[in-house]
Motif scaffolding. Sequence first.
Motif, PDB file in Angstrom:
ATOM      1  N   SER A 147       0.747  -1.122  -0.062  1.00 15.80           N
ATOM      2  CA  SER A 147       0.047   0.110  -0.662  1.00 15.80           C
ATOM      3  C   SER A 147       0.828   1.454  -0.150  1.00 15.80           C
ATOM      4  O   SER A 147       2.083   1.000   0.513  1.00 15.80           O
ATOM      5  N   PRO A 148       0.473   2.652  -0.120  1.00 15.09           N
ATOM      6  CA  PRO A 148       0.705   3.484  -0.194  1.00 15.09           C
ATOM      7  C   PRO A 148       1.377   3.839   1.197  1.00 15.09           C
ATOM      8  O   PRO A 148       0.572   3.950   1.836  1.00 15.09           O
ATOM      9  N   MET A 149       2.423   5.172   0.765  1.00 14.74           N
ATOM     10  CA  MET A 149       2.997   5.720   2.820  1.00 14.74           C
ATOM     11  C   MET A 149       1.138   6.412   3.446  1.00 14.74           C
ATOM     12  O   MET A 149       1.151   7.397   2.403  1.00 14.74           O
ATOM     13  N   THR A 150       0.715   5.736   3.867  1.00 16.97           N
ATOM     14  CA  THR A 150      -0.744   6.829   4.369  1.00 16.97           C
ATOM     15  C   THR A 150       0.496   7.088   6.302  1.00 16.97           C
ATOM     16  O   THR A 150       1.127   6.552   6.666  1.00 16.97           O
ATOM     17  N   ALA A 151      -0.752   7.524   6.916  1.00 22.08           N
ATOM     18  CA  ALA A 151      -0.610   8.354   7.784  1.00 22.08           C
ATOM     19  C   ALA A 151      -0.569   6.612   9.025  1.00 22.08           C
ATOM     20  O   ALA A 151       0.745   6.399  10.077  1.00 22.08           O
ATOM     21  N   ASN A 152      -1.538   6.013   8.719  1.00 24.68           N
ATOM     22  CA  ASN A 152      -1.495   4.750   9.327  1.00 24.68           C
ATOM     23  C   ASN A 152      -0.516   3.713   8.877  1.00 24.68           C
ATOM     24  O   ASN A 152       0.462   3.147  10.281  1.00 24.68           O
ATOM     25  N   LYS A 153       0.244   4.031   7.983  1.00 23.53           N
ATOM     26  CA  LYS A 153       1.172   2.743   7.794  1.00 23.53           C
ATOM     27  C   LYS A 153       2.418   3.443   8.428  1.00 23.53           C
ATOM     28  O   LYS A 153       3.446   2.778   8.953  1.00 23.53           O
ATOM     29  N   LEU A 154       2.659   4.786   7.712  1.00 21.31           N
ATOM     30  CA  LEU A 154       3.840   5.393   8.708  1.00 21.31           C
ATOM     31  C   LEU A 154       3.863   5.367  10.387  1.00 21.31           C
ATOM     32  O   LEU A 154       5.137   4.866  10.606  1.00 21.31           O
ATOM     33  N   LEU A 155       3.021   5.039  11.270  1.00 21.25           N
ATOM     34  CA  LEU A 155       2.590   4.816  12.601  1.00 21.25           C
ATOM     35  C   LEU A 155       2.869   3.570  13.291  1.00 21.25           C
ATOM     36  O   LEU A 155       4.181   3.557  13.403  1.00 21.25           O
TER      37      LEU A 155
END
Length: 470
Positions: A147-155
Amino acid sequence: MSKQIPVHDVTPPADKGKDLDLYASREKIYTRAFTGVFRRLRMVAGGVLFLLYFGTVWLNWGGHQAVWWNLPERKFYIFGTTIWPQDFILLSGILIVAAFGLFFITVFAGRVWCGYTCPQSVWTWIFMWCEKVTEGDRNQRMKLDRSPMTANKLLRKTAKHSLWLVIGFVTGLTFVGYFSPIRELMGELFTGQASGWAYFWVGFFTLATYGNAGWLREQVCVYMCPYARFQSVMFDKDTLIVSYDPRRGETRGPRKKDVDYRAKGLGDCIDCTMCVQVCPTGIDIRDGLQVECIGCAACIDACDNIMDKMNYPRGLISYTTEHNLSGQKTHLARPRLIGYAAVLLLMIGLLTSAFVTRSLVGFDVSKDRVLYRENADGRIENVYSLKVMNKDQRDHVYVLDAAGLPGLQLEAEREIRVGAGDIVSLPVRLSMAPEQLPSSTNDITFTLKDADDRATEVNARSRFIGPQIR
């Protein structure tokens, strides 16, 4: 049909007109969570290793850290034993015993060391658990990475790497704590008073743990660890290895639970690939014995769970031997195993004897450069420099004496007090009446006895020099 463990050539074919690339880029392995007997055994073994590694460094013994490699003073404390540079042969003996122990267990049960107690494997499993906690199980992690980078993924990624770094830091701090007392080290590190080398080594081992267990993982086992390379010469047909039984499993294929799969010519393997999905090195055990296999038995647990759900007998993948797979009897006692066991027991006996009988006092005598002199009483006098080393972890009083010549007088304090782990150097004078000297060069012996235990006695030989006798 061959009944031996199948071995497949997995070398990729070279395309015409193209060079074969011998170095393939790493493909990330996504392991699935599972349960089972061998997983519990591995957790117990890992827990014991963690307890020893992280717990021992905090123990005190005799007023200092119980296990402490004091490099500046060249003293190595292992509980009640102090090892000096002169005792390095004992450390070599410990390493030899460990090596033969590894050889013995490898011949008997394959790579169980790698799968259950190797620090690389144990720390890798811990890092994989951190991945599961922060990013989810196998399918969730695969989906997250695509998946693309999102706030959830970054967290989630930040949480995972933070946990990795924390574990790496605690690991590095503990390792350095075996060389610099851990209590003082922690206080100095967090107050900015530690030396630059302390910060460097803690940081180095933090990053090494983070890199090895977090990023390299199976690459360390496959490409960097020499044990994976020479283990094959130690295996025989009676060595326990993790293996798939093709007689039961083939022909593979999916099926419904209540369908008569035998009538369709299918074996017990339903080709679910669960054995591949749980493997920390990403291999398919059904392809036969491979150098990447670390013998962790994750595939056994996963396969047994599937067999239970299908109401099939367990053991499609199991710890077995090549002789057993081919229908022959497995021999537990064989020459190679007996040989390694005999050498191991011999080395343990010799090492134990060396530890028990080693002297806890070092005694060295060196003569002064001045050959001799005549004192105020007209006696011939020689001067010596004595060095007494107390290898014990308690104070001792030693009684000094000298012998070898009639009328030899020791002109020094006879009782020498030496603190635990200390070295005392002192000058000593011996004198003789000139007429009593049998020759110009005479052998003498210095004797040092423990005042509390007269059975403890060490000797050092030297010479008494006098004028030329005509």
